[in-house]
Scaffold this active site. Structure first.
Site, PDB file in Angstrom:
ATOM      1  N   GLU A 111       0.833  -1.214   0.000  1.00 22.59           N
ATOM      2  CA  GLU A 111       0.000   0.000   0.000  1.00 22.59           C
ATOM      3  C   GLU A 111       0.865   1.261   0.000  1.00 22.59           C
ATOM      4  O   GLU A 111       0.560   2.239  -0.692  1.00 22.59           O
ATOM      5  CB  GLU A 111      -0.938  -0.015   1.220  1.00 22.59           C
ATOM      6  CG  GLU A 111      -2.000  -1.104   1.095  1.00 22.59           C
ATOM      7  CD  GLU A 111      -2.792  -1.337   2.377  1.00 22.59           C
ATOM      8  OE1 GLU A 111      -2.163  -1.455   3.449  1.00 22.59           O
ATOM      9  OE2 GLU A 111      -4.029  -1.386   2.299  1.00 22.59           O
ATOM     10  N   GLU A 131      -3.289  -9.625   4.208  1.00 25.23           N
ATOM     11  CA  GLU A 131      -4.036  -9.347   5.448  1.00 25.23           C
ATOM     12  C   GLU A 131      -5.106 -10.393   5.730  1.00 25.23           C
ATOM     13  O   GLU A 131      -5.454 -10.658   6.878  1.00 25.23           O
ATOM     14  CB  GLU A 131      -4.697  -7.956   5.373  1.00 25.23           C
ATOM     15  CG  GLU A 131      -3.717  -6.788   5.422  1.00 25.23           C
ATOM     16  CD  GLU A 131      -3.202  -6.339   4.072  1.00 25.23           C
ATOM     17  OE1 GLU A 131      -3.295  -7.123   3.094  1.00 25.23           O
ATOM     18  OE2 GLU A 131      -2.718  -5.193   3.982  1.00 25.23           O
TER      19      GLU A 131
HETATM   20  C1  HXC Z   1       5.864  -7.179  12.462  1.00 24.82           C
HETATM   21  C2  HXC Z   1       7.232  -8.495  11.162  1.00 24.82           C
HETATM   22  C3  HXC Z   1       6.393  -8.297  10.040  1.00 24.82           C
HETATM   23  C4  HXC Z   1       5.247  -7.480  10.217  1.00 24.82           C
HETATM   24  C5  HXC Z   1       8.026  -9.575   9.451  1.00 24.82           C
HETATM   25  N1  HXC Z   1       8.224  -9.275  10.734  1.00 24.82           N
HETATM   26  N2  HXC Z   1       6.909  -8.990   9.001  1.00 24.82           N
HETATM   27  N3  HXC Z   1       6.974  -7.941  12.355  1.00 24.82           N
HETATM   28  N4  HXC Z   1       5.019  -6.950  11.435  1.00 24.82           N
HETATM   29  N5  HXC Z   1       4.399  -7.199   9.204  1.00 24.82           N
HETATM   30  C6  HXC Z   1       9.329  -9.724  11.613  1.00 24.82           C
HETATM   31  C7  HXC Z   1       9.179 -11.171  12.006  1.00 24.82           C
HETATM   32  O1  HXC Z   1       8.303 -11.288  13.102  1.00 24.82           O
HETATM   33  C8  HXC Z   1      10.606 -11.540  12.358  1.00 24.82           C
HETATM   34  O2  HXC Z   1      10.895 -11.013  13.622  1.00 24.82           O
HETATM   35  C9  HXC Z   1      11.417 -10.724  11.348  1.00 24.82           C
HETATM   36  O3  HXC Z   1      10.559  -9.688  10.893  1.00 24.82           O
HETATM   37  C10 HXC Z   1      11.836 -11.561  10.141  1.00 24.82           C
HETATM   38  O4  HXC Z   1      10.675 -12.159   9.598  1.00 24.82           O
HETATM   39  P1  HXC Z   1      10.562 -13.734   9.265  1.00 24.82           P
HETATM   40  O5  HXC Z   1       9.136 -14.077   9.198  1.00 24.82           O
HETATM   41  O6  HXC Z   1      11.421 -14.522  10.180  1.00 24.82           O
HETATM   42  O7  HXC Z   1      11.224 -13.756   7.798  1.00 24.82           O
HETATM   43  P2  HXC Z   1      10.919 -14.773   6.613  1.00 24.82           P
HETATM   44  O8  HXC Z   1      10.825 -16.185   7.138  1.00 24.82           O
HETATM   45  O9  HXC Z   1      11.941 -14.464   5.575  1.00 24.82           O
HETATM   46  O10 HXC Z   1       9.465 -14.388   6.071  1.00 24.82           O
HETATM   47  C11 HXC Z   1       9.273 -13.159   5.471  1.00 24.82           C
HETATM   48  C12 HXC Z   1       7.734 -12.860   5.331  1.00 24.82           C
HETATM   49  C13 HXC Z   1       7.080 -12.982   6.718  1.00 24.82           C
HETATM   50  C14 HXC Z   1       7.113 -13.840   4.344  1.00 24.82           C
HETATM   51  C15 HXC Z   1       7.615 -11.449   4.759  1.00 24.82           C
HETATM   52  O11 HXC Z   1       7.830 -12.235   7.655  1.00 24.82           O
HETATM   53  C16 HXC Z   1       5.658 -12.510   6.758  1.00 24.82           C
HETATM   54  O12 HXC Z   1       4.754 -13.220   6.289  1.00 24.82           O
HETATM   55  N6  HXC Z   1       5.422 -11.331   7.324  1.00 24.82           N
HETATM   56  C17 HXC Z   1       4.121 -10.776   7.528  1.00 24.82           C
HETATM   57  C18 HXC Z   1       3.559 -10.284   6.226  1.00 24.82           C
HETATM   58  C19 HXC Z   1       2.146  -9.703   6.411  1.00 24.82           C
HETATM   59  O13 HXC Z   1       1.241 -10.440   6.833  1.00 24.82           O
HETATM   60  N7  HXC Z   1       1.951  -8.418   6.134  1.00 24.82           N
HETATM   61  C20 HXC Z   1       0.698  -7.759   6.299  1.00 24.82           C
HETATM   62  C21 HXC Z   1       0.628  -7.128   7.658  1.00 24.82           C
HETATM   63  S1  HXC Z   1      -0.988  -6.421   7.977  1.00 24.82           S
HETATM   64  P3  HXC Z   1      11.570 -11.910  14.786  1.00 24.82           P
HETATM   65  O14 HXC Z   1      11.603 -10.996  15.971  1.00 24.82           O
HETATM   66  O15 HXC Z   1      10.719 -13.119  14.952  1.00 24.82           O
HETATM   67  O16 HXC Z   1      12.927 -12.240  14.222  1.00 24.82           O
HETATM   68  C22 HXC Z   1      -0.954  -4.955   7.185  1.00 24.82           C
HETATM   69  C23 HXC Z   1      -2.200  -4.116   7.300  1.00 24.82           C
HETATM   70  C24 HXC Z   1      -2.009  -2.754   6.726  1.00 24.82           C
HETATM   71  O17 HXC Z   1      -0.010  -4.568   6.580  1.00 24.82           O
HETATM   72  C25 HXC Z   1      -3.117  -1.868   7.136  1.00 24.82           C
HETATM   73  C26 HXC Z   1      -2.717  -0.432   7.193  1.00 24.82           C
HETATM   74  C27 HXC Z   1      -2.296   0.044   8.540  1.00 24.82           C
END
Ligand code: HXC
Length: 257
Positions: A111, A131
């Site tokens: 976004e 999401e």
């Molecule tokens: C908080 C996050 C994060 C996130 C990653 N991390 N994404 N922390 N919020 N969105 C953190 C992990 O917890 C981890 O911290 C570190 O970053 C590395 O991530 P890993 O998962 O270990 O890495 P990897 O295995 O390479 O996987 C990468 C990934 C995965 C596929 C991108 O991290 C993931 O699926 N992330 C979430 C993606 C997501 O759902 N995004 C949408 C969020 S909701 P630690 O401390 O454990 O090492 C959103 C709503 C927006 O965006 C609305 C507007 C406000």
């Protein structure tokens, strides 16, 4: 200005903002969104800046809004505190912002990239609105800007399945302006931003405003808007300079006047 979650530099007439929370794949917490706005406030006021570039790391542009920060939120608290105003301000800037995206651009990261005026993607970029996997939906424009960029079929696919889309698919779908090798991402994006910053700023701002109009109004209203804006640019010294330079076979020297 001391920033903790971003790096801010000036490269000639280009302002460069680099998201810098590597331990969280640049997850977008409130502080980071606030700092982007502070940096953009500075660049908007700085007459020496003609274009901004927003980028992340090679592994992640941004992996979304910070899930750990959002986890304990409630309704109506989320609705009432209007945190989104800070996000929306990024999308309402007047100077052009180019997103240089490598790695993950997920959820709020996708976004944020879409709030920029166009996206140059590295070949390892991955876009998505995951999401739905968290029991929510995109909240910073994903269902709207993505649909306008790629159409209903692909927007539904991405928002409902939560899958990621690679750079080639993103370019084919119209989300991304260009795909370049990862190693060339910053050189190519800065080159594009420098080219924009070398133009006459009034014409750049008006071109941006006019293209944005296409998303807001009917075709006839958009055409009328464009015609008025086009005509108004003939009041600038830069129009005289631009057209004289062409006739005299030299480079224009725009003064933003
Ligand atoms: C908080 C996050 C994060 C996130 C990653 N991390 N994404 N922390 N919020 N969105 C953190 C992990 O917890 C981890 O911290 C570190 O970053 C590395 O991530 P890993 O998962 O270990 O890495 P990897 O295995 O390479 O996987 C990468 C990934 C995965 C596929 C991108 O991290 C993931 O699926 N992330 C979430 C993606 C997501 O759902 N995004 C949408 C969020 S909701 P630690 O401390 O454990 O090492 C959103 C709503 C927006 O965006 C609305 C507007 C406000």
């Amino acid at each position: 200005m001391a920033y903790e979650t971003i790096l801010v530099e000036t490269k000639g007439k280009v302002g460069l903002i680099t998201l810098n929370r590597p331990q969280a794949l640049n997850a977008l917490n409130g502080q980071l969104i606030g700092e982007i706005n502070q940096a953009l406030d500075g660049f908007e006021k700085d007459a020496g800046i003609g274009c901004v570039v927003l980028t992340g790391s090679e592994k992640a542009f941004a992996a979304g809004a910070d899930i750990k920060e959002m986890q304990s939120r409630t309704f109506p608290g989320t609705y009432l505190d209007d945190k989104f105003e800070d996000w929306d301000r990024i999308g309402r800037r007047r100077k052009p912002i180019v997103a240089a995206v490598a790695g993950f651009a997920l959820g709020g990261g996708c976004e944020l990239a879409m709030m920029c005026d166009f996206i140059i993607a590295a070949d390892n970029a991955k876009f998505g609105q995951p999401e739905i996997n968290l029991g929510v939906i995109p909240g910073a424009g994903g269902t709207q800007r993505l649909t306008k960029a790629v159409g209903k079929a692909k927007a539904m696919d991405l928002c409902l399945t939560g899958r990621m889309m690679g750079a080639e698919e993103a370019e084919r779908s119209g989300l991304v302006a260009r795909v370049v090798p990862l190693a060339d991402l910053m050189t190519e994006t800065l080159k594009a931003a420098e080219a924009i910053a070398a133009k006459s700023l009034p014409s750049v701002l008006m071109a941006k405003e006019s293209v944005e109009r296409a998303f807001e109004v009917t075709l006839q209203e958009g055409l009328r808007f464009e015609r008025r804006v086009f005509s108004s640019l003939f009041a600038t010294a830069d129009q005289k300079e631009g057209m004289s330079a062409f006739a005299e076979k030299r480079k224009p020297d725009f003064k933003n006047a």
